[in-house]
Structure formats: C-alpha cells, structure tokens
Write an enzyme that holds these catalytic residues in place. Structure first.
Site, PDB file in Angstrom:
ATOM      1  N   ARG A   1      69.607 -87.652 -44.793  1.00  0.00           N
ATOM      2  CA  ARG A   1      70.244 -86.933 -43.694  1.00  0.00           C
ATOM      3  C   ARG A   1      70.267 -87.771 -42.416  1.00  0.00           C
ATOM      4  NH1 ARG A   1      67.118 -81.600 -43.287  1.00  0.00           N
ATOM      5  NH2 ARG A   1      68.582 -81.184 -41.608  1.00  0.00           N
TER       6      ARG A   1
ATOM      7  N   VAL B   1      69.004 -79.894 -35.774  1.00  0.00           N
ATOM      8  CA  VAL B   1      68.035 -80.961 -35.513  1.00  0.00           C
ATOM      9  C   VAL B   1      68.738 -82.310 -35.347  1.00  0.00           C
ATOM     10  CG1 VAL B   1      66.227 -79.721 -36.798  1.00  0.00           C
ATOM     11  CG2 VAL B   1      67.627 -81.424 -38.002  1.00  0.00           C
TER      12      VAL B   1
ATOM     13  N   HIS C   1      64.385 -75.703 -33.623  1.00  0.00           N
ATOM     14  CA  HIS C   1      63.892 -76.168 -34.929  1.00  0.00           C
ATOM     15  C   HIS C   1      63.503 -77.639 -34.907  1.00  0.00           C
ATOM     16  CE1 HIS C   1      65.935 -72.570 -37.217  1.00  0.00           C
ATOM     17  NE2 HIS C   1      64.828 -72.222 -36.577  1.00  0.00           N
TER      18      HIS C   1
ATOM     19  N   CYS D   1      52.516 -87.271 -36.712  1.00  0.00           N
ATOM     20  CA  CYS D   1      51.507 -87.798 -37.641  1.00  0.00           C
ATOM     21  C   CYS D   1      50.662 -86.655 -38.179  1.00  0.00           C
ATOM     22  CB  CYS D   1      50.634 -88.825 -36.921  1.00  0.00           C
ATOM     23  SG  CYS D   1      49.286 -89.428 -37.959  1.00  0.00           S
TER      24      CYS D   1
ATOM     25  N   CYS E   1      46.715 -87.803 -36.929  1.00  0.00           N
ATOM     26  CA  CYS E   1      46.270 -87.758 -35.524  1.00  0.00           C
ATOM     27  C   CYS E   1      47.104 -86.813 -34.670  1.00  0.00           C
ATOM     28  CB  CYS E   1      46.257 -89.162 -34.905  1.00  0.00           C
ATOM     29  SG  CYS E   1      47.896 -89.825 -34.533  1.00  0.00           S
TER      30      CYS E   1
ATOM     31  N   CYS F   1      52.113 -93.715 -39.429  1.00  0.00           N
ATOM     32  CA  CYS F   1      51.944 -93.606 -37.971  1.00  0.00           C
ATOM     33  C   CYS F   1      51.679 -94.981 -37.362  1.00  0.00           C
ATOM     34  CB  CYS F   1      50.772 -92.666 -37.694  1.00  0.00           C
ATOM     35  SG  CYS F   1      50.321 -92.500 -35.964  1.00  0.00           S
TER      36      CYS F   1
ATOM     37  N   SER G   1      74.830 -69.015 -40.137  1.00  0.00           N
ATOM     38  CA  SER G   1      74.906 -67.953 -41.152  1.00  0.00           C
ATOM     39  C   SER G   1      74.050 -66.759 -40.744  1.00  0.00           C
ATOM     40  CB  SER G   1      74.466 -68.485 -42.513  1.00  0.00           C
ATOM     41  OG  SER G   1      73.150 -68.985 -42.429  1.00  0.00           O
TER      42      SER G   1
ATOM     43  N   GLU H   1      83.264 -67.809 -41.603  1.00  0.00           N
ATOM     44  CA  GLU H   1      83.063 -66.705 -42.547  1.00  0.00           C
ATOM     45  C   GLU H   1      82.397 -65.540 -41.821  1.00  0.00           C
ATOM     46  OE1 GLU H   1      83.835 -67.080 -45.749  1.00  0.00           O
ATOM     47  OE2 GLU H   1      84.175 -69.256 -45.762  1.00  0.00           O
TER      48      GLU H   1
ATOM     49  N   ALA I   1      84.952 -73.926 -35.358  1.00  0.00           N
ATOM     50  CA  ALA I   1      84.390 -74.025 -34.003  1.00  0.00           C
ATOM     51  C   ALA I   1      85.148 -75.060 -33.177  1.00  0.00           C
ATOM     52  CB  ALA I   1      82.904 -74.387 -34.082  1.00  0.00           C
TER      53      ALA I   1
HETATM   54  C1  BJW Z   1      81.341 -73.027 -39.522  1.00  0.00           C
HETATM   55  C2  BJW Z   1      82.016 -74.222 -39.710  1.00  0.00           C
HETATM   56  C3  BJW Z   1      82.960 -74.588 -38.730  1.00  0.00           C
HETATM   57  C4  BJW Z   1      80.644 -73.982 -41.356  1.00  0.00           C
HETATM   58  N1  BJW Z   1      83.162 -73.792 -37.686  1.00  0.00           N
HETATM   59  N2  BJW Z   1      81.573 -72.247 -38.482  1.00  0.00           N
HETATM   60  C5  BJW Z   1      61.858 -61.796 -40.552  1.00  0.00           C
HETATM   61  C6  BJW Z   1      62.437 -61.287 -41.702  1.00  0.00           C
HETATM   62  C7  BJW Z   1      62.468 -62.037 -42.885  1.00  0.00           C
HETATM   63  C8  BJW Z   1      61.921 -63.334 -42.932  1.00  0.00           C
HETATM   64  C9  BJW Z   1      61.357 -63.834 -41.783  1.00  0.00           C
HETATM   65  C10 BJW Z   1      61.319 -63.081 -40.627  1.00  0.00           C
HETATM   66  N3  BJW Z   1      60.722 -63.828 -39.649  1.00  0.00           N
HETATM   67  C11 BJW Z   1      60.398 -65.026 -40.188  1.00  0.00           C
HETATM   68  C12 BJW Z   1      60.769 -65.048 -41.485  1.00  0.00           C
HETATM   69  C13 BJW Z   1      60.576 -66.181 -42.426  1.00  0.00           C
HETATM   70  C14 BJW Z   1      61.612 -67.277 -42.250  1.00  0.00           C
HETATM   71  C15 BJW Z   1      63.013 -66.723 -42.488  1.00  0.00           C
HETATM   72  O1  BJW Z   1      63.794 -66.551 -41.586  1.00  0.00           O
HETATM   73  N4  BJW Z   1      63.388 -66.516 -43.733  1.00  0.00           N
HETATM   74  C16 BJW Z   1      64.714 -65.992 -44.089  1.00  0.00           C
HETATM   75  C17 BJW Z   1      65.530 -67.075 -44.792  1.00  0.00           C
HETATM   76  C18 BJW Z   1      64.561 -64.769 -44.918  1.00  0.00           C
HETATM   77  N5  BJW Z   1      61.502 -67.884 -40.927  1.00  0.00           N
HETATM   78  C19 BJW Z   1      60.575 -68.787 -40.658  1.00  0.00           C
HETATM   79  O2  BJW Z   1      59.757 -69.117 -41.481  1.00  0.00           O
HETATM   80  C20 BJW Z   1      60.567 -69.361 -39.251  1.00  0.00           C
HETATM   81  N6  BJW Z   1      59.240 -69.335 -38.755  1.00  0.00           N
HETATM   82  C21 BJW Z   1      58.677 -68.218 -38.261  1.00  0.00           C
HETATM   83  O3  BJW Z   1      59.311 -67.205 -38.076  1.00  0.00           O
HETATM   84  O4  BJW Z   1      57.325 -68.336 -38.009  1.00  0.00           O
HETATM   85  C22 BJW Z   1      56.561 -67.143 -37.883  1.00  0.00           C
HETATM   86  C23 BJW Z   1      56.536 -66.455 -39.253  1.00  0.00           C
HETATM   87  C24 BJW Z   1      56.309 -67.171 -40.403  1.00  0.00           C
HETATM   88  C25 BJW Z   1      56.305 -66.543 -41.650  1.00  0.00           C
HETATM   89  C26 BJW Z   1      56.558 -65.167 -41.743  1.00  0.00           C
HETATM   90  C27 BJW Z   1      56.813 -64.456 -40.572  1.00  0.00           C
HETATM   91  C28 BJW Z   1      56.795 -65.098 -39.324  1.00  0.00           C
HETATM   92  C29 BJW Z   1      60.946 -70.838 -39.289  1.00  0.00           C
HETATM   93  C30 BJW Z   1      62.350 -71.068 -39.748  1.00  0.00           C
HETATM   94  C31 BJW Z   1      62.602 -72.567 -39.847  1.00  0.00           C
HETATM   95  C32 BJW Z   1      63.984 -72.890 -40.419  1.00  0.00           C
HETATM   96  N7  BJW Z   1      64.049 -74.286 -40.685  1.00  0.00           N
HETATM   97  C33 BJW Z   1      65.301 -74.885 -41.141  1.00  0.00           C
HETATM   98  C34 BJW Z   1      65.025 -76.377 -41.450  1.00  0.00           C
HETATM   99  C35 BJW Z   1      64.878 -77.158 -40.149  1.00  0.00           C
HETATM  100  C36 BJW Z   1      64.595 -78.593 -40.396  1.00  0.00           C
HETATM  101  C37 BJW Z   1      65.736 -79.325 -41.045  1.00  0.00           C
HETATM  102  O5  BJW Z   1      66.893 -79.247 -40.584  1.00  0.00           O
HETATM  103  O6  BJW Z   1      65.468 -79.994 -42.011  1.00  0.00           O
HETATM  104  O7  BJW Z   1      66.300 -74.747 -40.137  1.00  0.00           O
HETATM  105  S1  BJW Z   1      66.019 -74.045 -42.540  1.00  0.00           S
HETATM  106  C38 BJW Z   1      67.682 -74.279 -42.050  1.00  0.00           C
HETATM  107  O8  BJW Z   1      68.299 -72.989 -41.776  1.00  0.00           O
HETATM  108  C39 BJW Z   1      67.619 -75.011 -40.694  1.00  0.00           C
HETATM  109  C40 BJW Z   1      68.665 -74.294 -39.902  1.00  0.00           C
HETATM  110  O9  BJW Z   1      68.459 -74.496 -38.526  1.00  0.00           O
HETATM  111  C41 BJW Z   1      68.519 -72.881 -40.361  1.00  0.00           C
HETATM  112  C42 BJW Z   1      69.722 -72.015 -40.084  1.00  0.00           C
HETATM  113  O10 BJW Z   1      70.833 -72.452 -40.778  1.00  0.00           O
HETATM  114  P1  BJW Z   1      72.269 -72.393 -40.070  1.00  0.00           P
HETATM  115  O11 BJW Z   1      72.278 -73.285 -38.895  1.00  0.00           O
HETATM  116  O12 BJW Z   1      72.635 -70.984 -39.845  1.00  0.00           O
HETATM  117  O13 BJW Z   1      73.193 -73.106 -41.186  1.00  0.00           O
HETATM  118  P2  BJW Z   1      73.847 -72.509 -42.521  1.00  0.00           P
HETATM  119  O14 BJW Z   1      74.193 -73.668 -43.367  1.00  0.00           O
HETATM  120  O15 BJW Z   1      73.043 -71.441 -43.091  1.00  0.00           O
HETATM  121  O16 BJW Z   1      75.191 -71.820 -41.994  1.00  0.00           O
HETATM  122  C43 BJW Z   1      76.300 -72.563 -41.500  1.00  0.00           C
HETATM  123  C44 BJW Z   1      77.313 -71.567 -40.969  1.00  0.00           C
HETATM  124  O17 BJW Z   1      78.357 -72.277 -40.334  1.00  0.00           O
HETATM  125  C45 BJW Z   1      77.969 -70.701 -42.059  1.00  0.00           C
HETATM  126  O18 BJW Z   1      77.947 -69.351 -41.633  1.00  0.00           O
HETATM  127  C46 BJW Z   1      79.410 -71.236 -42.128  1.00  0.00           C
HETATM  128  O19 BJW Z   1      80.356 -70.210 -42.421  1.00  0.00           O
HETATM  129  C47 BJW Z   1      79.601 -71.763 -40.739  1.00  0.00           C
HETATM  130  N8  BJW Z   1      80.552 -72.866 -40.618  1.00  0.00           N
HETATM  131  N9  BJW Z   1      81.631 -74.790 -40.915  1.00  0.00           N
HETATM  132  C48 BJW Z   1      82.516 -72.613 -37.619  1.00  0.00           C
HETATM  133  N10 BJW Z   1      83.701 -75.747 -38.863  1.00  0.00           N
HETATM  134 ZN    ZN Z   2      48.547 -91.025 -36.404  1.00  0.00          ZN
END
Ligand code: BJW
Ligand code: ZN
Length: 244
Positions: free
Chosen positions: A72, A105, A121, A129, A132, A149, A191, A217, A233
């Site tokens: 990536r 990110v 995010h 690290c 540390c 590190c 999404s 969508e 967008a």
């Molecule tokens: C276009 C387009 C164009 C395309 N024009 N549009 C409450 C309820 C249920 C679960 C939870 C909750 N609270 C917390 C959770 C757990 C979890 C969670 O949400 N799970 C669900 C999946 C059910 N959340 C967490 O764990 C979070 N932490 C947290 O809440 O801590 C406290 C806690 C922990 C545990 C339990 C409870 C509380 C942390 C979430 C971290 C997400 N990390 C990632 C990876 C980041 C690093 C990396 O990039 O490698 O973040 S996952 C991934 O998804 C990334 C994104 O930022 C994130 C969102 O995705 P995004 O940006 O929406 O992308 P897509 O691909 O899903 O959608 C793209 C959209 O664009 C689509 O709709 C297309 O249609 C559209 N599109 N082309 C316009 N041209």
């Molecule tokens: Zn270190």
C-alpha cells in the site's frame, strides 16, 4: 429533487455556514488510485480488512501484515490529491471554523493543503516501535519486510489504528467537538460501517447540523441524512464547494 437541484441546495447550505465539519473515507482517494477497503477491488490477496487490520493478525504473522502495508505504501507514494481533496482545502480557506476528520491514512489531504485536519486512524507514513514505543515518520519504500526501530532495533509497526484499538483520545475529543458544533457536515466516500468514525455523522445530525453525504453507493447513513448525493466525489465535491 433532481441531482442538479440537490447540488445547488448543498452548495447554498455550505456557502452560508460558518462552522463546517467534514468526514472522509477511502472513496475520496479512490479516484487518486488508492484502493478502498470494501467493495470491488477492495480486497488484498483474498484477505478482508477485518482479518488484516488487527493487533492479533500482526502478532500472529507480522510479515503478512507488513507485506500488505509495504504494498500500500508503494501504491500511495505514486498517488496525488484529486479534485475532491483540493476542493476541501479551498473550503477550509474560506470557512471560519473548519475541521476535516479523515479515516484515511494516505496523507493526501495534507498533500492537498488541508491543515485543520484530524487523521483519526493514523498515518501509513508513521511507524511505532513495539519495544520502546517511539513513533516517527518513515517514508522510505526500501524498508526490509520486518523493519526495525532506529533507536532500539525493536520491531516497528505502522502507526495506524487497527480494529479493537482505541483512537487517540485527544483526536477523538476534537472530532466529537467539531461534529457537535458544526452547522453543516459533509460525509464523503465512506461506507459508514466502522465506529466510532461513522457515528460522528449522527452526532452532528442530532446536534442540529445539516448532513450532506457524497458517495457512489447508498450507505447506512443515506436514509438519515438531509441530502444524499450519489456519484463520484471528484465531480460532486467541487460543485458543492464552488457552486454548480
Ligand atoms: C466513493 C468513490 C468515489 C468509492 N466517490 N465515493 C460499535 C458497534 C459495533 C462495533 C464497534 C463499535 N465501536 C467499535 C466497534 C469495533 C470496531 C468496528 O467499528 N467494527 C465494525 C466493522 C463493526 N471499531 C474499532 O475497533 C475502532 N476502535 C474502537 O472503537 O476502540 C474502542 C473499542 C474497541 C473494541 C470494541 C468497542 C470499542 C477502531 C477502528 C479502526 C479501523 N481501522 C481501519 C484500518 C486503518 C489502518 C489502515 O488503513 O490500514 O480503518 S479499517 C478500515 O475501515 C480503515 C478505514 O479508515 C475504515 C473505514 O473504511 P472507509 O473509509 O469507509 O472505506 P470503505 O472501503 O469501507 O468504503 C469506501 C466508500 O467509498 C464506499 O462506500 C464506496 O461506495 C465509496 N466510494 N469510490 C465517492 N469515487
Ligand atoms: Zn524502539
């Protein structure tokens, strides 16, 4: 309402607002060439993000996870901000109280000139690290598969937020404050399934903001927001920011 009337209505709301918050997701960078997480082309070697973006996955197989991130980082290094990123940088310039909350990110909002930016995010260009705890910027594309590190030789990880990990509490506090205070919130290219980010739109709605969604969508938000604009967008956001 036809789409041109919707664009005009959104542009009018935005032009009158002094307090604006924006929530972006992977869709805003898709037209720059950054793969999204979900939907067509959003998979990597048959893994789902929920399988890769976790501390458990990293502990079990750091090489697999680092290969995903190296891949990536290489892709993103060749990507440039698009018309949607640039429109948000212009919107910031003219808006008294402005906050851009991004789940991305990739660093493309900063590259477009956005400054009042919360990368909730983390950043793919930051590493931390495991031994540390030091965090620093690392943009080299020549890292070994398992990078070490500079300070202590410990195993580095990408400084991003994985599932089950908490967001930086200060960034989350500022994002929630912006969602509560804004008059208009734009929700672009997400999404809206990952929490707590997705919930920010409903926080804004409940606090009385006009919420405008831009997405290719329908999403879980589409039925609840004030205006849901369907399309790219890169086409819709410049029209909403600058007027149709
Ligand atoms: C276009 C387009 C164009 C395309 N024009 N549009 C409450 C309820 C249920 C679960 C939870 C909750 N609270 C917390 C959770 C757990 C979890 C969670 O949400 N799970 C669900 C999946 C059910 N959340 C967490 O764990 C979070 N932490 C947290 O809440 O801590 C406290 C806690 C922990 C545990 C339990 C409870 C509380 C942390 C979430 C971290 C997400 N990390 C990632 C990876 C980041 C690093 C990396 O990039 O490698 O973040 S996952 C991934 O998804 C990334 C994104 O930022 C994130 C969102 O995705 P995004 O940006 O929406 O992308 P897509 O691909 O899903 O959608 C793209 C959209 O664009 C689509 O709709 C297309 O249609 C559209 N599109 N082309 C316009 N041209
Ligand atoms: Zn270190």
């Amino acid at each position: 309402m036809g789409q041109s009337a919707e664009i005009a209505a959104a542009a009018d709301r935005l032009a009158k607002a002094e307090r604006v918050a924006v929530l972006t997701g992977a869709g805003i960078s898709a037209e720059s060439g950054v793969p999204t997480f979900r939907g067509p082309g959003g998979l990597w070697e048959n893994h789902r993000p929920e399988e890769l973006a976790t501390p458990q996955a990293f502990a079990a197989d750091p090489e697999l996870i680092w290969r995903w991130y190296h891949w990536r980082r290489g892709l993103i290094a060749d990507c440039r901000p698009g018309p949607a990123h640039l429109a948000l940088a212009r919107l910031e310039q003219r808006t008294a109280d402005f906050t851009l909350i991004t789940q991305n990110v990739d660093g493309l909002h900063a590259a477009a000139g956005s400054r009042r930016l919360l990368e909730i995010h983390g950043s793919i260009w930051q590493v931390r690290c495991q031994a540390c705890g030091r965090q620093y910027r690392e943009t080299s594309l020549e890292l070994p598969t398992l990078p070490a590190c500079r300070q202590c030789g410990g195993l580095l990880r990408p400084a991003v937020v994985w599932f089950g990990e908490s967001l930086d509490p200060e960034l989350l506090r500022r994002a929630l404050a912006a969602a509560r205070a804004c008059q208009v919130m734009l929700v672009v290219g997400t999404s809206a399934v990952v929490q707590p980010a997705a919930g920010l739109a409903m926080v804004a709605k409940e606090a009385g903001a006009v919420v405008i969604e831009i997405n290719l969508e329908p999403t879980p938000h589409s039925g609840q927001v004030d205006l849901s604009l369907r399309g790219r967008a890169g086409r819709l956001l410049p029209a909403v920011v600058d007027g149709p």
